[in-house]
Design an enzyme around this catalytic site. Structure first.
Site, PDB file in Angstrom:
ATOM      1  N   CYS A  86       0.845  -1.195   0.000  1.00  0.00           N
ATOM      2  CA  CYS A  86       0.000   0.000   0.000  1.00  0.00           C
ATOM      3  C   CYS A  86       0.886   1.253   0.000  1.00  0.00           C
ATOM      4  O   CYS A  86       1.600   1.499  -0.958  1.00  0.00           O
ATOM      5  CB  CYS A  86      -0.964  -0.046   1.181  1.00  0.00           C
ATOM      6  SG  CYS A  86      -2.331   1.124   0.998  1.00  0.00           S
ATOM      7  N   HIS A 203      -3.535  -5.604   0.854  1.00  0.00           N
ATOM      8  CA  HIS A 203      -2.918  -5.861   2.157  1.00  0.00           C
ATOM      9  C   HIS A 203      -2.928  -7.341   2.540  1.00  0.00           C
ATOM     10  O   HIS A 203      -3.832  -7.785   3.248  1.00  0.00           O
ATOM     11  CB  HIS A 203      -3.694  -5.111   3.238  1.00  0.00           C
ATOM     12  CG  HIS A 203      -3.496  -3.632   3.212  1.00  0.00           C
ATOM     13  ND1 HIS A 203      -2.459  -3.007   3.855  1.00  0.00           N
ATOM     14  CD2 HIS A 203      -4.215  -2.654   2.619  1.00  0.00           C
ATOM     15  CE1 HIS A 203      -2.539  -1.701   3.670  1.00  0.00           C
ATOM     16  NE2 HIS A 203      -3.591  -1.457   2.918  1.00  0.00           N
ATOM     17  N   GLU A 205      -1.146  -8.729   4.754  1.00  0.00           N
ATOM     18  CA  GLU A 205      -0.935  -8.841   6.210  1.00  0.00           C
ATOM     19  C   GLU A 205      -2.236  -8.689   6.992  1.00  0.00           C
ATOM     20  O   GLU A 205      -2.290  -9.018   8.168  1.00  0.00           O
ATOM     21  CB  GLU A 205       0.111  -7.808   6.670  1.00  0.00           C
ATOM     22  CG  GLU A 205      -0.386  -6.384   6.885  1.00  0.00           C
ATOM     23  CD  GLU A 205      -0.611  -5.585   5.600  1.00  0.00           C
ATOM     24  OE1 GLU A 205      -0.491  -6.171   4.506  1.00  0.00           O
ATOM     25  OE2 GLU A 205      -0.919  -4.385   5.705  1.00  0.00           O
TER      26      GLU A 205
END
Lengths: 232, 79
Positions: A86, A203, A205
């Site tokens: 990002c 994302h 994660e």
């Protein structure tokens, strides 16, 4: 695997990245404050999402010129792995580690939603636990994710298999609507030619266990673990 | 001395913000608006009296930080 997470004033996904690295790679990442360019040797440096330095001037522009980033660029050029997610993708692109730029989303809206991605290259050190062509669901949360590159750069990215993720429908189709931010060639993530720097807007994660709504991000970290086994 | 720096998107780079501004101008009745390109304007105060050095420094500033030359052009005016 030893890893570090760079923390800027304005980072807001650094803790998510920390948890993902800790849980999946089994070792605690170093949290490196942006003013600290002297940190231990690591296998992977993660640049997390957020709004580093308030994204003043352009998203990622100021962060890309910070002292810690000069060190990250130096290490990346020596082969250390770098994952920019990002805002981290915007920063590594601004720092010149990856070609192109992330511009304002096509529809001028901040996008915060789950999207589908097609894994275009499952042969990288970041994606070997995915299957080629696999469709995964991962969240995006950005205003400037509209990937732009010159025709020559795009051709080189395509010819070299450097496009790693593309926005797609749930069935893996590339459509204008599925290309949520208007990126050229529906590009959601790219890797550099040597294969040690990956930048992506979505994302992984944020999707590493069921309690977060899915596990489609896990394979990325597992892939890295395969490249850098715990014993190393 | 003061320098004025204009940072604009390169021709051919899509400018969705400029397009939105153009739409809004049309809505206000400005039918003659064919296109709008949005950019940035910066004023830089310099302490050097040497215009040649100032221009060289400003060029470097633009290339290294003020513009992203992948997508943007810049123009420098020194007062």
């Amino acid at each position: 695997m030893k890893s570090a997470v760079i923390v800027y004033p304005g980072s807001n996904c650094d803790r998510d990245m920390q948890v993902a690295l800790r849980k999946i790679t089994g070792s605690e990442p170093l949290m490196v404050w942006h003013g600290d360019s002297d940190f231990d040797k690591v296998d992977l440096i993660a640049i997390p999402g957020g709004f580093a330095y308030g994204d003043y001037l352009r998203s990622g522009a100021i962060a890309a010129r910070s002292p810690v980033m000069r060190e990250v660029v130096r290490r990346a050029n020596q082969g250390v792995f770098v994952l920019g997610v990002c805002n981290g993708f915007q920063i590594v692109a601004e720092a010149g580690l990856l070609p192109g730029a992330l511009m304002r989303n096509r529809d001028l809206k901040f996008l915060c939603k789950d999207v589908h991605l097609r894994v275009e290259n499952a042969k990288t050190a970041f994606t070997s636990h995915y299957a080629g062509g696999q469709v995964i669901r991962v969240p995006v949360a950005h205003f400037d994710g509209n990937y732009f590159a010159s025709d020559d750069e795009l051709k080189a990215l395509e010819d070299n298999g450097q496009v790693v993720f593309r926005y797609c429908t749930g069935d893996g189709e590339l459509t204008g609507e599925a290309n949520v931010n208007g990126s050229m060639h529906s590009i959601a993530g790219i890797i550099n030619k040597p294969g040690n720097v990956l930048g992506m807007m979505p994302h992984p994660e944020r999707l590493i266990e069921d309690i977060l709504g899915g596990r489609d991000g896990r394979a990325l970290f597992k892939s890295l673990l395969k490249t850098f086994p715990l014993a190393a | 001395m003061k320098a004025k720096i204009y940072v604009t998107l390169k021709p051919g780079v899509l400018d969705p913000q400029g397009k939105a501004v153009a739409h809004s101008l049309h809505d206000l009745g400005f039918d003659d608006v064919a296109d709008v390109r949005q950019g940035k304007y910066l004023e830089v105060e310099l302490t050097t009296p040497d215009k040649k050095k100032a221009r060289a420094d400003l060029e470097e500033m633009c290339k290294k930080l003020l513009a992203n030359t992948v997508i943007e052009d810049y123009r420098i005016e020194i007062e």
